[in-house]
Design a protein around this motif. Structure first.
Motif, short mmCIF file in Angstrom:
data_model
loop_
_atom_site.label_atom_id
_atom_site.label_comp_id
_atom_site.label_asym_id
_atom_site.label_seq_id
_atom_site.Cartn_x
_atom_site.Cartn_y
_atom_site.Cartn_z
N CYS A 45 -6.38 -17.47 -43.33
CA CYS A 45 -6.50 -16.58 -42.17
C CYS A 45 -5.67 -17.13 -41.01
CB CYS A 45 -7.97 -16.47 -41.77
SG CYS A 45 -8.24 -15.49 -40.28
N CYS A 48 -8.44 -17.91 -37.87
CA CYS A 48 -9.41 -19.02 -37.93
C CYS A 48 -9.01 -20.13 -38.90
CB CYS A 48 -10.81 -18.49 -38.28
SG CYS A 48 -11.03 -17.97 -40.00
N CYS A 59 -10.41 -11.35 -43.50
CA CYS A 59 -11.09 -12.64 -43.55
C CYS A 59 -12.61 -12.46 -43.56
CB CYS A 59 -10.66 -13.48 -42.34
SG CYS A 59 -11.51 -15.06 -42.22
N CYS A 62 -14.05 -14.35 -40.12
CA CYS A 62 -13.87 -13.85 -38.75
C CYS A 62 -13.45 -12.38 -38.70
CB CYS A 62 -12.87 -14.71 -37.99
SG CYS A 62 -11.14 -14.41 -38.44
ZN LIG Z 1 -10.57 -15.78 -40.24
#
Ligand SMILES: [Zn+2]
Length: 150
Positions: A45, A48, A59, A62
């Motif tokens: 990701c 994050c 993701c 997040c």
């Molecule tokens: Zn993420």
């Protein structure tokens, strides 16, 4: 049944019993194409930095939709199971075999066959190996005597 039941059977199997290849979709195509080139690729990701497997478009940590593809080859054993009775006849000639959950270095967890499985233990270091099948490449892992994974 006769002979050594702990040794894998190696006799040829009928083609109609051969394991089917993967169901490749738009989200997983890069992963299978990487394996065909003997590279293990995993999504990370952008927001994050968590890595995820299987490949999905956003993701799960997040919700971010931007990601990059990272290459990894090493990890450690999280858990495992040894299959002694195949649920699918296509695998009956391969029992016993060991399926392990691998925590990849840098993040991401996946399941693959471990061979050889003798000496398997939690946190055992492993490295990816690639088995070319008929039209696709299977990811497996093998014990890794290399430097310790931090
Ligand atoms: Zn993420």
């Amino acid at each position: 049944m006769d002979g050594d039941v702990s040794a894998p059977r190696t006799e040829a199997i009928a083609p109609e019993l051969a394991p089917a290849g993967p169901a490749v979709d738009v989200d997983s195509a890069f992963f299978w194409e990487g394996l065909a080139k003997h590279r293990l690729l995993i999504l990370e990701c952008t927001a994050c930095r968590e890595r995820r497997f299987p490949p999905v478009p956003s993701c799960p940590y997040c919700g971010g939709v931007d990601s990059s593809v990272q290459e990894e080859t090493r990890g450690v054993i999280y858990s495992w199971v040894t299959v002694h009775r195949a649920l699918d006849p296509a695998f009956a000639h391969q029992v016993p075999y060991t399926l392990a959950t691998i925590d990849l270095r840098g993040g991401g967890r996946l399941v693959a066959r471990l061979e050889p499985a003798a000496g398997i233990a939690p946190d055992l270091q492993v490295v990816a190996k690639y088995v070319d099948q008929d039209g696709w490449t299977e990811l497996r892992f093998t014990p890794d005597p290399g430097p310790a994974i931090p």
